[in-house]
Structure formats: C-alpha cells, structure tokens
Scaffold this motif. Sequence first.
Motif, PDB file in Angstrom:
ATOM      1  N   UNK A 264      -7.472  -0.275   2.096  1.00 43.91           N
ATOM      2  CA  UNK A 264      -7.949   0.163   0.777  1.00 43.91           C
ATOM      3  C   UNK A 264      -9.277   0.911   0.819  1.00 43.91           C
ATOM      4  N   UNK A 265      -9.813   1.057   2.017  1.00 44.95           N
ATOM      5  CA  UNK A 265     -11.125   1.716   2.114  1.00 44.95           C
ATOM      6  C   UNK A 265     -10.936   3.229   2.122  1.00 44.95           C
ATOM      7  N   UNK A 266     -11.461   3.927   1.105  1.00 48.74           N
ATOM      8  CA  UNK A 266     -11.270   5.381   1.083  1.00 48.74           C
ATOM      9  C   UNK A 266     -12.029   6.044   2.222  1.00 48.74           C
ATOM     10  N   UNK A 267     -11.511   7.159   2.679  1.00 52.64           N
ATOM     11  CA  UNK A 267     -12.156   7.964   3.712  1.00 52.64           C
ATOM     12  C   UNK A 267     -13.543   8.341   3.209  1.00 52.64           C
ATOM     13  N   UNK A 268     -14.552   8.074   4.011  1.00 48.33           N
ATOM     14  CA  UNK A 268     -15.931   8.382   3.608  1.00 48.33           C
ATOM     15  C   UNK A 268     -16.331   9.735   4.179  1.00 48.33           C
ATOM     16  N   UNK A 269     -16.727  10.622   3.310  1.00 44.86           N
ATOM     17  CA  UNK A 269     -17.066  11.983   3.728  1.00 44.86           C
ATOM     18  C   UNK A 269     -18.130  12.507   2.787  1.00 44.86           C
ATOM     19  N   UNK A 270     -18.962  13.416   3.276  1.00 42.88           N
ATOM     20  CA  UNK A 270     -19.967  14.014   2.407  1.00 42.88           C
ATOM     21  C   UNK A 270     -21.193  13.143   2.280  1.00 42.88           C
TER      22      UNK A 270
ATOM     23  N   UNK B 169       2.316  -6.211  -4.617  1.00 39.30           N
ATOM     24  CA  UNK B 169       2.893  -4.946  -4.152  1.00 39.30           C
ATOM     25  C   UNK B 169       2.493  -3.786  -5.079  1.00 39.30           C
ATOM     26  N   UNK B 170       2.615  -4.031  -6.373  1.00 37.33           N
ATOM     27  CA  UNK B 170       2.301  -2.968  -7.338  1.00 37.33           C
ATOM     28  C   UNK B 170       0.800  -2.662  -7.354  1.00 37.33           C
ATOM     29  N   UNK B 171      -0.017  -3.710  -7.256  1.00 38.13           N
ATOM     30  CA  UNK B 171      -1.470  -3.489  -7.246  1.00 38.13           C
ATOM     31  C   UNK B 171      -1.875  -2.740  -5.985  1.00 38.13           C
ATOM     32  N   UNK B 172      -1.227  -3.057  -4.877  1.00 34.58           N
ATOM     33  CA  UNK B 172      -1.532  -2.342  -3.622  1.00 34.58           C
ATOM     34  C   UNK B 172      -1.239  -0.864  -3.773  1.00 34.58           C
ATOM     35  N   UNK B 173      -0.107  -0.557  -4.398  1.00 42.65           N
ATOM     36  CA  UNK B 173       0.255   0.857  -4.586  1.00 42.65           C
ATOM     37  C   UNK B 173      -0.803   1.578  -5.415  1.00 42.65           C
ATOM     38  N   UNK B 174      -1.257   0.897  -6.460  1.00 42.28           N
ATOM     39  CA  UNK B 174      -2.243   1.522  -7.351  1.00 42.28           C
ATOM     40  C   UNK B 174      -3.585   1.748  -6.651  1.00 42.28           C
ATOM     41  N   UNK B 175      -3.920   0.858  -5.703  1.00 42.65           N
ATOM     42  CA  UNK B 175      -5.262   0.893  -5.101  1.00 42.65           C
ATOM     43  C   UNK B 175      -5.313   1.631  -3.772  1.00 42.65           C
ATOM     44  N   UNK B 176      -4.149   1.981  -3.224  1.00 39.32           N
ATOM     45  CA  UNK B 176      -4.145   2.589  -1.888  1.00 39.32           C
ATOM     46  C   UNK B 176      -4.666   4.027  -1.936  1.00 39.32           C
ATOM     47  N   UNK B 177      -5.705   4.330  -1.138  1.00 39.11           N
ATOM     48  CA  UNK B 177      -6.221   5.716  -1.111  1.00 39.11           C
ATOM     49  C   UNK B 177      -5.194   6.675  -0.520  1.00 39.11           C
ATOM     50  N   UNK B 178      -5.436   7.962  -0.751  1.00 34.64           N
ATOM     51  CA  UNK B 178      -4.409   8.962  -0.416  1.00 34.64           C
ATOM     52  C   UNK B 178      -4.049   9.017   1.073  1.00 34.64           C
ATOM     53  N   UNK B 179      -5.046   8.893   1.956  1.00 35.45           N
ATOM     54  CA  UNK B 179      -4.722   9.058   3.379  1.00 35.45           C
ATOM     55  C   UNK B 179      -3.841   7.900   3.866  1.00 35.45           C
ATOM     56  N   UNK B 180      -4.228   6.677   3.490  1.00 34.83           N
ATOM     57  CA  UNK B 180      -3.430   5.519   3.899  1.00 34.83           C
ATOM     58  C   UNK B 180      -2.026   5.584   3.288  1.00 34.83           C
ATOM     59  N   UNK B 181      -1.943   6.063   2.037  1.00 34.27           N
ATOM     60  CA  UNK B 181      -0.622   6.122   1.387  1.00 34.27           C
ATOM     61  C   UNK B 181       0.243   7.173   2.070  1.00 34.27           C
ATOM     62  N   UNK B 182      -0.392   8.265   2.461  1.00 37.67           N
ATOM     63  CA  UNK B 182       0.370   9.313   3.168  1.00 37.67           C
ATOM     64  C   UNK B 182       0.905   8.742   4.480  1.00 37.67           C
ATOM     65  N   UNK B 183       0.077   7.991   5.198  1.00 30.61           N
ATOM     66  CA  UNK B 183       0.522   7.399   6.470  1.00 30.61           C
ATOM     67  C   UNK B 183       1.701   6.445   6.245  1.00 30.61           C
ATOM     68  N   UNK B 184       1.614   5.692   5.153  1.00 25.72           N
ATOM     69  CA  UNK B 184       2.679   4.732   4.834  1.00 25.72           C
ATOM     70  C   UNK B 184       3.996   5.469   4.549  1.00 25.72           C
ATOM     71  N   UNK B 185       3.909   6.529   3.776  1.00 22.46           N
ATOM     72  CA  UNK B 185       5.123   7.304   3.444  1.00 22.46           C
ATOM     73  C   UNK B 185       5.678   7.996   4.687  1.00 22.46           C
ATOM     74  N   UNK B 186       4.768   8.447   5.509  1.00 21.09           N
ATOM     75  CA  UNK B 186       5.143   9.111   6.755  1.00 21.09           C
ATOM     76  C   UNK B 186       5.933   8.134   7.638  1.00 21.09           C
ATOM     77  N   UNK B 187       5.406   6.927   7.765  1.00 21.24           N
ATOM     78  CA  UNK B 187       6.066   5.928   8.613  1.00 21.24           C
ATOM     79  C   UNK B 187       7.434   5.550   8.041  1.00 21.24           C
ATOM     80  N   UNK B 188       7.523   5.568   6.700  1.00 19.25           N
ATOM     81  CA  UNK B 188       8.800   5.227   6.054  1.00 19.25           C
ATOM     82  C   UNK B 188       9.824   6.344   6.291  1.00 19.25           C
ATOM     83  N   UNK B 189       9.361   7.585   6.192  1.00 19.58           N
ATOM     84  CA  UNK B 189      10.277   8.724   6.342  1.00 19.58           C
ATOM     85  C   UNK B 189      10.619   9.030   7.793  1.00 19.58           C
ATOM     86  N   UNK B 190       9.658   8.751   8.651  1.00 18.30           N
ATOM     87  CA  UNK B 190       9.864   9.026  10.076  1.00 18.30           C
ATOM     88  C   UNK B 190       9.591   7.748  10.860  1.00 18.30           C
ATOM     89  N   UNK B 191      10.505   6.788  10.738  1.00 16.49           N
ATOM     90  CA  UNK B 191      10.245   5.516  11.417  1.00 16.49           C
ATOM     91  C   UNK B 191      10.092   5.745  12.905  1.00 16.49           C
TER      92      UNK B 191
END
Length: 486
Positions: A424-430, A449-471
């Motif tokens: 849940x830690x957003x990428x720190x930049x700037x 599960x639903x709260x996790x979805x709402x709180x997941x930052x974009x990079x981690x969520x992208x990784x999760x979707x990536x792993x789901x689509x390309x196991x």
Amino acid sequence: MPPRSVTLGDSEEVPCPLSLLQMPTHLLVRDRKVPLPSLPRLPGLQLRQPLAPSLRLAVSSCPPRQRLVFLKTHKSGSSSVLNLLHRYGDRHGLRFALPARYQFGYPRLFQASRVKGYRPQGGGTKPPFHILCHHMRFNLKEVLQVMPSDSFFFSIVRDPAALARSAFSYYKSTSSAFRKAPSLAAFLASPRAFYRPGARGDHYARNLLWFDFGLPFPPEMKTKRGNPHSPRDPNLPQLNILPSGTGPRAHHTLDPNGLFHPAPTVAGGHRQTSSPASLDLGSSSFIQWSLAWLDSVFDLVLVAEYFDESLVLLADALCWGLDDVVGFMHNAQAGGEQGRSAVSNSGLTTEDMQLTARARAWNHLDWALYVHFNRSLWARINQYGQSRLESAVAELRARREALAKHCLVGGEALDPKYITDRRFRPFQFGSGKVLGYVLRSGLSLADQEECERLATPELQYKDKLDAKQFPPTVSLPRKTSRVLSP
Ligand SMILES: Nc1ncnc2c1ncn2[C@@H]1O[C@H](COP(=O)(O)OS(=O)(=O)O)[C@@H](OP(=O)(O)O)[C@H]1O
C-alpha cells in the motif's frame, strides 16, 4: 496562400490553416461507429449498499461499456481514475493492454508494439484487450492497432496552475528547467531563463497536457519533441476533422469568441473561471482545430476540479453503477492542491493569484484545453440536469466517506511514514511526500478484499493485474534423456 478548407461532418466547409492540414499521421480521426452517448441515459444511478459490490439493484437500460481507452494525463488526478479502472477490470476479469513496465515508452508517442501480448492483427478479429489506461503520449493510429475504434475514449484535465504546482514539486529533479529554478514563482517570473525547448524533461515544464494528448505544437513553438513529423513532410495525409457534431460541443469548439469566455455556471457553490484577458491568441485557429480534433476522438474529458461531477457523468456514459466509480484520492502530495478549488480565487494571496495567472499564460495551450473541456463538462452537466447531478454527487460522497471510515485507519490518506505494508505504500518521487492508506484491522474477508482494491497504489495494482494476466510459467524439471547409470 489562402487557407484551405476542411470538411466538417457531412457538408460544412470552413477555412483551415495550412499548419493543421499538415498534422502528423498520429492525428488521424478514429472511425466513429458508435454515436456519442445521449444524455440523460439512466433514470437514476444506482448505488449498491453492501461494501463488496454485488448485484445491481435495478435492471439497467443499457449494457455497461467495457472497451475503454483512458488517456492518463500527468499530475491531473489520473491515478485516482486509474484505480477505479483497475478495480472494475479486476472484478470483471477484463484484459488490460499493459506496458512492460509502467508506461508505454513515454515521452515518445505510443506504439502498439509496446503492449504486452500484442500481436499485429490479421483477418479483422477483435483485439483481445478491454482497457488501455497507463501513461502514454497519445497516438491514435497506434492505439487503434490495440483497441477497437468503438471503444469509449476518455481522459482528464486539470487547471494548468494547479498542475504546474504539482508538476514542479514532482518533477523538480527530472526537468532540467525546473531543476535550475529555485522556486515555481521564480520559474514563472522568467521561464525563459530556465526553459530550453528540447532539453531533458522540458515537456514537464510547459503544456504537459497538450503534450500528453499527442498534439503538435503551433509553428512558433515548435520543438524537437513537440512535432515528431516535419510539417512539410509530403507523406503526411490531410487531416479530416470530424467534430463530434452531436450537441453543443462542436458548436462551442468552432466559436472563436467562445474559447476563452465560458458561460459562468454555478453548481455546488463553485463558479467557473473566466480567462486572463492578456492571453495571446496568435495561434488561436491552430488551437481551435486541435480541440475540434480532440472532440472527434474523445467521448468524455473529466475535469479534476469537478472530479465527483465528472465521475457521475462517467458512470452514466459507461452505464456503470455509482459504486464502480467511487474511490479514494491517489497520488496526492502532502501539502498539495487537493481539496482547494483551483478555479476560485477565494483564500488566495496576491502572490498566489499572480502565480496562477503566470502559470496559465505560460501554459497557454493547456489553458485552452482546460477551458474547452471545462465548458464541455458543464454543457453535459446541463444536459444531465443540475439537481439530478447534485444528488448523485452527494450520494457518491456519502458512499466514499462511509468506505473511508470502514476501510482506513484515520479515515483518510496518511503520510507514507505510517505505511509499512509495501502493498500500500505509494511510489515516492519528487520533493514532496506522496500520501497513501493504511487499512483498519479486523475487516471481514470480503471487506478486506474490497478495501485493499480501493487502497492499492497504481504501480502495485498494475503488477497484480500483470501477474493475473501473465501468470508466471512454472518450469518443471526437464526430463533427462540420458540413461542414468547405476
Ligand atoms: N480526486 C481528485 N481531485 C482533484 N485532484 C486530485 C484527485 N485525485 C488526485 N488528485 C491530484 O492529482 C495529482 C496527481 O495526479 P496524477 O495521479 O495524474 O499524477 S501522475 O502523473 O500519475 O504522477 C495530485 O496533485 P498534488 O497533490 O497537487 O501533487 C493529487 O492530489
């Protein structure tokens, strides 16, 4: 040379500056087979009450749109939109067109070959993706290699003054112009002392929205990165501009006096801005034609300053429920603009007001974009019905507040020092701190599960979707052909 003309829709011909007829190939017009969504569409948006989304409460009158192209513009609230797209696609098992890392070769123009799993199409089969939504510099021709032309195209814009504040802090070390400037005020007081077109990261320092939309720069502003094709390139096709043509948007686009004088509208206590009178409109027809082109491509452009109003219109246009668009704010920097209405001057000091005016003038292409899409949004709001919209916005906010209380420690975004769970830690930049969320303990499995979805930052969520689509492929121990000796 007299201006040449461009066909508008079926018949109308209007003069067009040569520079626009020579727009680069990526500014093609997409085959619009699907009419713009007619508004109003739903009798009333439904909000599902259980925390975890369940069945819709009412049988909707239209099928939900599930082929989506979201142009994720920078520093405009786009990560908050990305979160709702990630959640929707995740829940419905939709396929995302994903970059290998987190962006599609940005700041270069989008290329279809950058999409994981992309295969050039043959035989007219539908592309296999539902949602294209990560950072890119928009390039329609290549986007249409990946997504069907009847996808729902949308994006988001933000007041360039607020965007400049956000970008200066975030890209302080990335843009050479920003790096050299001691402060944003100093930069905007004499931008040309710091800004060199073509220098590293210069696109972050001026007209970032215009750049992200993949638009060419007017002749007097041409830069190496701005116009990927020479305007004299004989191979460039002529641009046929087909404004959406339905409703008032096309009319406004072509009204030269309308561009910087949005009709004042009041809703929810907010008043629309008027434009700085000092703006140089030397390139105004170039700008207007670019905006007309965008109108022909994008079905909806959200406005960060009216984020919740935009979400209600989005839900309506997509035929989604309100729960599908409710979410938390992502990627906010501590002490940033969030919560402040950048279009009202209330509470601003003289210095703030000067900085705002200078930022809008320096980013005059973005200001034109912003004013244009702000006006389009309010035209749609009027079509939708202001009081109907106000009650949907109130419902949405109540739901967000309930979700925040239920899911989050403190019920709000927190300083990253409190976020120890890396998921849940957003990428720190700037130079600022990017805020994120800590989940409350003791949630039921479904709520967790639903709260996790709402709180997941974009990079981690992208990784999760990536792993789901390309196991990851499990590599089994290879059979040995050697005869094992005893
Ligand atoms: N809902 C909503 N309404 C208004 N503003 C919002 C919203 N969500 C995010 N934000 C603000 O947008 C900034 C982050 O934008 P992005 O997510 O597009 O940034 S990024 O390009 O992906 O890094 C960041 O701005 P700053 O805090 O000023 O830096 C966010 O606070």
